[in-house]
Design an enzyme around this catalytic site. Structure first.
Site, mmCIF file in Angstrom:
data_model
loop_
_atom_site.group_PDB
_atom_site.id
_atom_site.type_symbol
_atom_site.label_atom_id
_atom_site.label_comp_id
_atom_site.label_asym_id
_atom_site.label_seq_id
_atom_site.Cartn_x
_atom_site.Cartn_y
_atom_site.Cartn_z
ATOM 1 N N CYS A 183 -0.133 3.797 1.818
ATOM 2 C CA CYS A 183 -0.030 3.820 3.577
ATOM 3 C C CYS A 183 1.746 4.030 3.692
ATOM 4 O O CYS A 183 1.649 4.804 4.885
ATOM 5 C CB CYS A 183 -0.237 2.166 4.358
ATOM 6 S SG CYS A 183 -2.182 1.817 3.543
ATOM 7 N N ASP A 184 2.062 3.278 3.082
ATOM 8 C CA ASP A 184 3.866 3.441 3.304
ATOM 9 C C ASP A 184 4.477 4.203 2.841
ATOM 10 O O ASP A 184 5.744 4.347 2.804
ATOM 11 C CB ASP A 184 4.119 1.808 3.519
ATOM 12 C CG ASP A 184 3.416 1.275 4.342
ATOM 13 O OD1 ASP A 184 3.049 1.607 5.604
ATOM 14 O OD2 ASP A 184 2.806 0.335 4.110
ATOM 15 N N CYS A 194 0.786 -1.160 0.290
ATOM 16 C CA CYS A 194 -0.448 0.205 0.014
ATOM 17 C C CYS A 194 0.525 1.185 -0.213
ATOM 18 O O CYS A 194 1.492 1.460 0.687
ATOM 19 C CB CYS A 194 -0.564 -0.344 0.899
ATOM 20 S SG CYS A 194 -1.725 1.473 1.200
#
Length: 307
Positions: free
Chosen positions: A137-138, A134
């Site tokens: 997300c990261d 993701c």
């Protein structure tokens, strides 16, 4: 008499626990059936910066616990069990685990979707150590670094474009000789001066020394191999919805996601789909939460007709 819940929620991710919170606050007798622990895929994220209200960000496991605790504060129950079978046409609806049969007037399916994996032996052990699924997300962990994105569809193109804004270099690796992604992604990716393409290639090994430090590529035609240095690898080859349990009962789209509109209502009355398992344009924590709230709104309308 066997207990009949007003609502059973299958899956304890953000959509599931939002539905549990709203249902409990509405006075419904509700339980979440979760096979492992709260949070689903969210719980695997080490840092979440795109969820409102946490100016310094928050890790997914902690956010999941907060969501679970908040729902339970208002009376929602959590049942840790694996659902083995469902009869969603029955009234009340029947969900079977290895230990018991659970009955409910309404059911929310919140089973999520799992990232497709490359299937390399070192892949699982390097999750959170340079392997990610993701970029939203990261991605910020790779500011000023070099990352590899694997894939050629919309997910890979969107991830590569997002990462190009923070990373020093993005190397997009695709088995084909052109992107399968929709045309809207092609021009900005081609114009990004820090995006490099490796066509007709596949990642056959993730190199590491505790953390990812490179990948080994193989040309799909010649078989020739080369090693690239990289700080991270985002595997962006799509997701697989967790819908095996409802195949044959609920209507699915061509990719296997549950067909349900913005009201989250499926083709079976009293059954709702929320979060990543639902056929939708954007799969994020905030959209799963919106689904959870809407499912309870729809369920209250459904239940009102029996009062």
């Amino acid at each position: 008499m066997q207990k009949v819940y007003d609502m059973l929620i299958v899956g304890g991710g953000p959509g599931g626990y939002t539905a549990a919170l709203y249902a409990a606050r509405a006075g419904l007798d509700v339980a979440v059936v979760e096979r492992l622990s709260a949070g689903g895929q969210m719980a695997l994220s080490h840092q979440i910066d795109n969820y409102p209200g946490f100016e310094e960000g928050i890790d997914g496991f902690t956010l999941a616990q907060k969501m679970q605790n908040q729902a339970q504060r208002f009376g929602a129950r959590t049942i840790y069990a694996q659902i083995d079978a469902m009869d969603l046409h029955a009234q009340p609806k029947r969900l079977r685990t290895a230990r018991e049969e659970l009955l409910a007037r309404t059911v929310v399916i919140a089973t999520g979707a799992d990232p497709r994996k490359l299937g390399l032996p070192e892949e699982q052990s390097l999750i959170g150590k340079g392997v990610g699924y993701c970029a939203a997300c990261d991605g910020m962990f790779y500011k000023g670094k070099t990352v590899v994105v694997v894939g050629g569809g919309n997910t890979a193109a969107a991830d590569a474009l997002l990462l190009s804004r923070v990373a020093k270099k993005v190397i997009l690796v695709h088995r084909g000789q052109q992107l399968r992604a929709t045309k809207i992604y092609h021009k900005p990716l081609m114009e990004a001066d820090n995006v490099e393409f490796r066509w007709n290639s596949q990642v056959v090994q993730i190199l590491h020394a505790g953390k990812v430090n490179g990948v080994r590529l193989r040309d799909v035609h010649s078989g020739q191999e080369q090693v690239l240095s990289a700080d991270g690898v985002f595997i962006s080859i799509g997701r697989e919805p967790a819908t095996a349990m409802v195949e044959g009962s609920l209507a699915l789209d061509e990719r296997g996601y549950i067909l349900a509109g913005e009201d989250t209502q499926t083709n079976i009355a009293g059954v709702y789909a929320v979060g990543d398992v639902r056929s939708k344009e954007l799969r994020q924590i905030v959209t799963a939460i919106a689904d959870g709230a809407m499912a309870v709104h729809s369920a209250e309308q459904y239940l009102a007709q029996f009062e």
